[in-house]
Motif scaffolding. Structure first.
Motif, short mmCIF file in Angstrom:
data_model
loop_
_atom_site.label_atom_id
_atom_site.label_comp_id
_atom_site.label_asym_id
_atom_site.label_seq_id
_atom_site.Cartn_x
_atom_site.Cartn_y
_atom_site.Cartn_z
N TYR A 244 0.85 -1.19 0.00
CA TYR A 244 0.00 0.00 0.00
C TYR A 244 0.89 1.25 0.00
O TYR A 244 1.92 1.29 0.68
N HIS A 258 -6.66 9.16 -1.92
CA HIS A 258 -6.97 7.88 -1.31
C HIS A 258 -5.76 6.96 -1.44
O HIS A 258 -4.78 7.29 -2.10
N VAL A 259 -5.84 5.80 -0.82
CA VAL A 259 -4.74 4.84 -0.80
C VAL A 259 -4.74 4.00 -2.07
O VAL A 259 -5.79 3.57 -2.55
N GLU A 271 -7.99 1.87 -3.39
CA GLU A 271 -9.00 1.79 -2.32
C GLU A 271 -9.65 3.16 -2.23
O GLU A 271 -9.30 3.98 -1.38
N TRP A 274 -10.68 4.64 1.12
CA TRP A 274 -9.66 4.91 2.12
C TRP A 274 -9.12 6.30 1.86
O TRP A 274 -8.06 6.50 1.25
N TYR A 304 -4.48 7.99 11.03
CA TYR A 304 -5.34 6.93 10.49
C TYR A 304 -4.93 5.57 11.06
O TYR A 304 -3.77 5.36 11.42
N ARG A 305 -5.91 4.65 11.08
CA ARG A 305 -5.62 3.27 11.46
C ARG A 305 -6.02 2.32 10.33
O ARG A 305 -7.11 2.45 9.75
N PHE A 306 -5.13 1.37 10.03
CA PHE A 306 -5.37 0.33 9.04
C PHE A 306 -5.58 -1.00 9.74
O PHE A 306 -4.81 -1.35 10.64
N THR A 312 -10.42 -2.30 6.88
CA THR A 312 -10.93 -0.96 7.19
C THR A 312 -9.80 0.06 7.26
O THR A 312 -8.64 -0.27 7.55
N TRP A 313 -10.18 1.28 7.00
CA TRP A 313 -9.30 2.46 7.07
C TRP A 313 -10.06 3.48 7.90
O TRP A 313 -11.11 3.97 7.47
N THR A 314 -9.56 3.80 9.10
CA THR A 314 -10.30 4.63 10.04
C THR A 314 -9.55 5.92 10.33
O THR A 314 -8.34 5.89 10.64
N TYR A 315 -10.24 7.02 10.25
CA TYR A 315 -9.65 8.31 10.59
C TYR A 315 -9.78 8.51 12.10
O TYR A 315 -10.88 8.49 12.65
#
Length: 442
Positions: A244, A258-259, A271, A274, A304-306, A312-315
């Motif tokens: 990624y 985005h990623v 993604e 994301w 961010y968390r992966f 999931t991709w969480t802010y």
């Protein structure tokens, strides 16, 4: 444009004036024997200075070039942004910092250094891969066609078992990994025994096969559109082997907000869900569990968390300092995720402007709250004029994180700091209590 140049490290910055009693001698023998460092002003802090190399490199900068190994040894890149770059090692057992090697010396030993050649930076975070530490050169940062006039990047590896720093690209066709281009970011795939690199200025992805010693240009996502992009300074390989990465381009942010990924089986992909806040590429981060879980940040303080298992991709929020983030404000290039994964220690930088207000903060992942710990100068007066603080994912086995600092000054140096968070916070609490007691007694 100026903001872009600063993010690329093109502004030639240099470090703070040395602390009282801290000599800066170009012929310092500690370049060979090792630098033991000294305690900082607050308990839980320790400081080293990167020494000159025997062939005359005087490091003035260290861009995103601090990393660690499984046994807790720390590696730091030092560079002058003009001629040469070096790799230094802090041995966990002794706490001694010493030179591991430099680009020019290693290439000259391999008869692979051309007349007039330079290696401006090891901008890549030193990467641990199957018992060795890898870096690569970035000899030009500009986002234009000028890179075609220069030789391509070199791969280097340091073997700690034999204390040997080697130019790996000497064995490749033409003596460089690719004909033209530079590397700014690395990621390891230990299962396939390959190392990925992200390039400048095109954002191309390269793959180095460690077994064969050959580099392959994989290309880049077709969605990029523009010929030149700002390449993210961190990327990662998950437990399935998918790479990624991120990029930015202020002319067409939608293509990069985005990623993106590269899958060894299917090639490039995206993604789109994301999302990257303000279209900013990722600058720092740290992964756990073989790449299944990671936390990342950009230079605006967005976190961010992966999660691979949940896909999931969480802010998680933004580091709040009370100051504007970005150009003419503060930027974030130090990001140390605590071993318990509940928080990150971050610091502000103010490149290219010197500032006495760079500071260390703690960002809580669950609440998204930011707590200011102290000014960087509180850690030690030697950091008073250092306005750039960089480093991520650099922890030793004792739970202490490391970062590099540099800035403006008449005698440019790079300092490396080690922080024990528990001891530092206890020292700050004692200082606050002492001040409160003195105030009450007036």
């Amino acid at each position: 444009m100026m903001r872009q140049l600063v993010r690329l490290g093109l502004v030639l910055v240099c470090c703070a004036l040395p602390a009282v009693g801290e000599a800066v001698d170009p012929q310092d023998p500690r370049s060979a024997t090792g630098e033991t460092g000294r305690a900082g002003a607050l308990d839980g802090t320790w400081i080293w200075r990167l020494p000159d190399t025997p062939n005359g490199l005087h490091p003035t900068q260290s861009w995103h070039a601090t990393g660690s190994t499984p046994d807790g040894d720390i590696y730091v890149g030092g560079m002058d942004h003009r001629t040469n770059a070096a790799l230094y090692r802090i041995e966990a057992r002794t706490g001694t910092l010493r030179l591991a090697g430099d680009a020019r010396s290693a290439s000259e030993a391999a008869h692979n250094w051309l007349p007039g050649e330079t290696a401006q930076k090891f901008h890549t975070r030193p990467l641990w891969h199957h018992g060795k530490v890898y870096v690569a050169t970035m000899d030009r940062s500009d986002l234009d066609e000028g890179y075609l006039a220069r030789r391509g990047f070199h791969w280097y590896a340091y073997d700690p078992a034999h204390d040997r720093f080697t130019d790996l690209s000497a064995a490749e066709p033409g003596g460089s990994a690719v004909p033209h281009g530079n590397l700014v970011t690395l990621a390891s795939d230990p299962v396939r025994n390959v190392i990925y690199g992200a390039g400048v200025p095109t954002g191309a992805i390269y793959r180095y096969d460690v077994a064969t010693g050959r580099t392959q240009d994989l290309g880049r996502p077709a969605s990029y559109g523009q010929p030149y992009v700002y390449t993210g300074r961190v990327m990662w390989v998950d437990a399935r082997g998918r790479l990624y990465f991120t990029a930015s381009n202020w002319d067409a942010p939608a293509a990069h907000d985005h990623v993106h990924f590269y899958d060894p089986q299917t090639g490039f992909g995206e993604e789109p869900g994301w999302v990257l806040k303000d279209g900013m590429a990722l600058e720092t981060g740290q992964c756990f569990d073989g790449g299944r879980h990671c936390v990342f940040g950009d230079d605006r303080g967005h976190v961010y968390r992966f999660d691979q298992d949940a896909h999931t991709w969480t802010y998680l929020g933004q580091v709040e300092t009370g100051k504007a983030a970005g150009w003419n404000g503060v930027e974030f290039w130090l990001f140390a995720v605590a071993p318990d994964r509940t928080r990150a220690y971050v610091a502000t930088s103010t490149s290219p402007r010197p500032s006495d207000d760079t500071a260390l903060y703690e960002f809580d992942f669950a609440s998204g709250q930011t707590r200011r710990l102290c000014a960087m100068a509180d850690l030690d007066p030697a950091l008073a004029h250092s306005h750039v603080h960089t480093g991520y994912d650099a922890w030793d086995a004792a739970g202490r994180f490391y970062f590099a600092s540099f800035g403006y000054g008449d005698k440019p140096v790079v300092r490396v700091s080690r922080i024990d968070p528990a001891r530092l916070k206890a020292a700050l609490a004692r200082r606050a209590a002492t001040k409160a007691g003195a105030g009450a007694g007036r």
